[in-house]
Design an enzyme around this catalytic site. Structure first.
Site, PDB file in Angstrom:
ATOM      1  N   GLY A 184      25.631 101.362  71.171  1.00  0.00           N
ATOM      2  CA  GLY A 184      25.147 100.061  72.015  1.00  0.00           C
ATOM      3  C   GLY A 184      25.626  98.530  71.889  1.00  0.00           C
ATOM      4  O   GLY A 184      25.667  97.307  72.911  1.00  0.00           O
TER       5      GLY A 184
ATOM      6  N   GLY B 166      29.273  97.447  72.505  1.00  0.00           N
ATOM      7  CA  GLY B 166      29.788  96.919  73.252  1.00  0.00           C
ATOM      8  C   GLY B 166      31.250  97.051  72.844  1.00  0.00           C
ATOM      9  O   GLY B 166      32.255  96.471  72.449  1.00  0.00           O
ATOM     10  N   LYS B 167      31.718  98.338  71.654  1.00  0.00           N
ATOM     11  CA  LYS B 167      32.999  98.223  70.838  1.00  0.00           C
ATOM     12  C   LYS B 167      34.293  98.817  71.424  1.00  0.00           C
ATOM     13  O   LYS B 167      35.355  98.354  71.709  1.00  0.00           O
ATOM     14  CB  LYS B 167      32.569  99.714  69.496  1.00  0.00           C
ATOM     15  CG  LYS B 167      31.494  99.212  68.404  1.00  0.00           C
ATOM     16  CD  LYS B 167      31.250  99.904  67.528  1.00  0.00           C
ATOM     17  CE  LYS B 167      31.009 101.721  67.522  1.00  0.00           C
ATOM     18  NZ  LYS B 167      29.483 101.776  68.536  1.00  0.00           N
ATOM     19  N   THR B 168      33.728  99.885  72.111  1.00  0.00           N
ATOM     20  CA  THR B 168      34.466 100.423  73.673  1.00  0.00           C
ATOM     21  C   THR B 168      35.276  99.659  74.215  1.00  0.00           C
ATOM     22  O   THR B 168      36.460  99.349  74.010  1.00  0.00           O
ATOM     23  CB  THR B 168      34.069 101.982  73.699  1.00  0.00           C
ATOM     24  OG1 THR B 168      33.134 102.546  73.250  1.00  0.00           O
ATOM     25  CG2 THR B 168      35.308 102.362  75.253  1.00  0.00           C
ATOM     26  N   SER B 169      34.287  98.671  74.890  1.00  0.00           N
ATOM     27  CA  SER B 169      35.151  97.496  75.385  1.00  0.00           C
ATOM     28  C   SER B 169      35.517  96.503  74.845  1.00  0.00           C
ATOM     29  O   SER B 169      36.436  95.994  75.340  1.00  0.00           O
ATOM     30  CB  SER B 169      33.882  96.603  76.398  1.00  0.00           C
ATOM     31  OG  SER B 169      33.257  97.517  77.010  1.00  0.00           O
TER      32      SER B 169
ATOM     33  N   ASP C 165      35.210 108.597  68.846  1.00  0.00           N
ATOM     34  CA  ASP C 165      33.478 108.871  68.735  1.00  0.00           C
ATOM     35  C   ASP C 165      33.283 109.983  69.327  1.00  0.00           C
ATOM     36  O   ASP C 165      33.614 110.621  70.369  1.00  0.00           O
ATOM     37  CB  ASP C 165      33.389 107.750  69.396  1.00  0.00           C
ATOM     38  CG  ASP C 165      31.601 107.847  69.397  1.00  0.00           C
ATOM     39  OD1 ASP C 165      30.272 108.952  69.223  1.00  0.00           O
ATOM     40  OD2 ASP C 165      31.052 106.461  69.909  1.00  0.00           O
TER      41      ASP C 165
ATOM     42  N   THR D 295      28.303 102.589  81.725  1.00  0.00           N
ATOM     43  CA  THR D 295      28.195 103.577  80.592  1.00  0.00           C
ATOM     44  C   THR D 295      27.192 104.390  80.119  1.00  0.00           C
ATOM     45  O   THR D 295      27.318 105.117  79.932  1.00  0.00           O
ATOM     46  CB  THR D 295      29.319 102.961  79.298  1.00  0.00           C
ATOM     47  OG1 THR D 295      30.293 102.006  79.593  1.00  0.00           O
ATOM     48  CG2 THR D 295      29.198 103.473  78.236  1.00  0.00           C
TER      49      THR D 295
END
Length: 586
Positions: free
Chosen positions: A18, A20-23, A45, A501
């Site tokens: 949560g 913000g790794k993906t963003s 993931d 998300t």
């Protein structure tokens, strides 16, 4: 404040769920692509939302991203990888062994551990085999939440130790030859991760104490693996403390306090910050704003949009308390506040005179720190994987060992040294904890979605494994799935945030639970700025962004819904948790 500077070919984003790794991985990849580089983003993931952030359906081969020349992405699908891995291991024996032997091999490959090793197998091909990514200038890995990532990274040494000490021809993953063939590739993968000229590990955190503690734990454990080429990104930093708005001041003060007490090891790393963005980070335009925050126009409105809000948490607690006993499970994407919600409900039930056990299956949870005080009737526990493995190993050896000769005992001990044993032991402890709901309340703060579903799906694999190692099936395990499916015994609460998300991820969780025959009792929307009372323009803009997600959860996805406002008082300690329950949402 900007994205981290990039000088290596491989980038590895990791951190607590949560944060913000993906963003951040997508914004970094887009920025590099728009600078003329060829970039591949890879998600490892199990609960990936890479498709959603980039706005395109992804598979297991690189897919060009429309509107972003030079940028491609792929998802490593753990289930698909496990199926391919299982078939690769079993296929050579189909014409050589009897059908019963083939069925036994397929069963050995059916557990959660096979899914994990198969995903790492795919990951290793991309990082350890230069030819696999030869067409790209940069390869960015968007990794799973911290606990899963660390387990992924330590698998090469775990499997190497297991392989080198094994004397039999099969393990819980089937023929050892399948792992032997990959040893060279796994070694190359670890070497590439530790090569500071080739790889940068980006630790992503929020400006809060729990997130920074988790980042420090990750930094230290990676360093022990020889991976010291790390940098820190603090995401979503809100810094306007001078507006006079209580919520804005509290948000800025919490962030400043957390950054003033960054753990020592973490403080030594290079650090960059990304500012708080008033709208989501889904889609290429939003990712460009993350990469270039100074281009954002400053909002001016001090008013929130009008919409009916769901009630607060107190009514849901009263409904749960009326049952007198049972299990409450908080589930959802990492970082949505499952631990806080679980702790608040446990404290409230204990205050009403109920006997309550608050426990977690999440290796990254900080329940004790969240409670930070004694409450009569409340016991706080944690399922410790290392302790459970020791107990399970001793029990199986004590029961099965005396009936075996030296060779048979050696093979049993070999099986018990495999990493699969941890999954079995933790699953058994999970079942034992659920069993305590017969005589009081058990509140379970569960692991992030992917791991939780693997845990729930493990019953059949567990049963086969126990029978194979000649152990006994505990009654708690036998009754686990019926209890989880019984709405009078188990109440599942899906926790989410009013953002794209987390809500979409919670929808996927709901579908997974439905397939397992489990219907959620209620949804909890946490940390709503729309309900906070703030008049700060940036936070009001963010509140407006929340409306469609609150409406979707309240009107379409849930039978019952509770909403928790973003509170100026941090919901830590007994008083903070009680305030969380007493506040109303609508």
């Amino acid at each position: 404040m900007a994205l981290p500077s990039i000088r290596t070919r491989f980038l590895f984003f990791t951190g607590k769920g949560g944060v913000g790794k993906t963003s951040l991985s997508c914004a970094t990849g887009l920025s590099l692509a728009e600078a003329g580089k060829s970039v591949l983003i890879v998600s490892t993931d199990p609960a990936s939302n890479l498709d959603e952030v980039l706005g395109v359906e992804l598979g297991q081969v690189p897919t060009p991203i429309p509107g972003a020349s030079g940028l491609s992405a792929l998802n490593i699908d753990p289930e698909a990888a496990a199926h391919a891995y299982r078939e690769r291991m079993v296929a050579p024996y189909r014409d050589l062994l009897p059908a019963a032997a083939i069925q036994s091999m397929e069963e050995q490959f059916s557990g959660a551990c096979t899914v994990e090793i198969a995903a790492f197998d795919e990951f290793s091909k991309l990082l350890g085999d230069p030819s696999a990514t030869a067409d790209f200038d940069h390869v960015i890995f968007d990794t799973a939440p911290t606990g899963h990532t660390l387990r992924l990274l330590t698998l090469p040494s775990a499997w190497d130790e297991f392989i080198s000490s094994s004397t039999g021809g099969a393990s819980c993953l089937g023929p050892l030859a399948g792992l032997e063939q990959q040893k060279t590739l796994y070694a190359a993968t670890v070497a590439r991760l530790a090569d500071a000229d080739a790889t940068t590990v980006v630790l992503v955190a929020r400006a809060d104490s729990a997130s920074l503690r988790e980042a420090e734990r990750t930094r230290a454990e990676l360093a022990e693996l020889g991976i010291r080429n790390q940098t820190l990104v603090v995401n979503g930093l809100f810094s306007d403390a001078a507006s006079g708005d209580p919520i804005a001041s509290a948000m800025a003060t919490r962030a400043a306090d957390a950054l003033a007490h960054v753990p020592t090891g973490l403080a030594l790393l290079p650090r960059t910050s990304i500012p708080f963005l008033p709208r989501g980070t889904v889609g290429l335009d939003a990712l460009r704003e993350m990469a270039h925050p100074k281009t954002l126009a400053a909002p001016t409105s001090h008013e929130m949009p009008a919409t009916a809000l769901p009630p607060g948490l107190s009514g849901l607690v009263e409904d749960i308390a009326a049952a007198g006993h049972g299990v409450v499970m908080t589930m959802g994407k990492g970082g949505v506040g499952k631990t806080t919600v679980a702790a608040a409900i446990a404290v409230a039930l204990a205050r009403q005179g109920h006997r309550v056990v608050l426990s977690t299956t999440d290796p990254a949870a900080h329940i004790a720190a969240t409670i930070d005080g004694a409450v009569p009737g409340l016991t706080v526990t944690r399922i410790d994987p290392a302790q459970e493995v020791r107990q399970y190993t001793e029990e199986v050896l004590a029961k099965a060992g005396p009936q075996l000769d030296a060779g048979g005992r050696a093979m049993l001990e070999e099986d018990l040294r495999s990493p699969c044993t941890e999954e079995i032991a933790v699953f058994r402890a999970f079942a034992r904890t659920v069993d305590e709901g017969k005589n009081g309340f058990v509140v379970l703060d569960t692991a992030p979605t992917g791991h939780t579903i693997l845990l729930l799906d493990a019953a059949e694999a567990y049963h086969r494994e126990v029978m194979r190692t000649q152990g006994d099936m505990p009654d708690a395990v036998r009754q686990l799935l019926p209890r989880l499916r019984d709405p009078a015994y188990t109440r599942v609460l899906i926790v989410t945030l009013p953002e794209a998300t987390p809500v979409h991820e919670a929808e996927r969780l709901g579908r997974d639970l439905a397939r397992a025959g489990i219907e959620p009792h209620a949804w909890v929307i946490n940390q709503s700025l729309l309900a906070s009372g703030t008049t700060h323009p940036v936070l009001c803009q963010r509140g407006g962004y929340e409306v469609p997600f609150i409406r979707r959860v309240a009107d379409e996805l849930s039978r019952r819904c509770a909403l928790i406002p973003w509170l100026a008082e941090s919901p830590v300690g007994v008083a903070g948790l009680e305030h969380l329950v007493s506040r109303t949402g609508g």
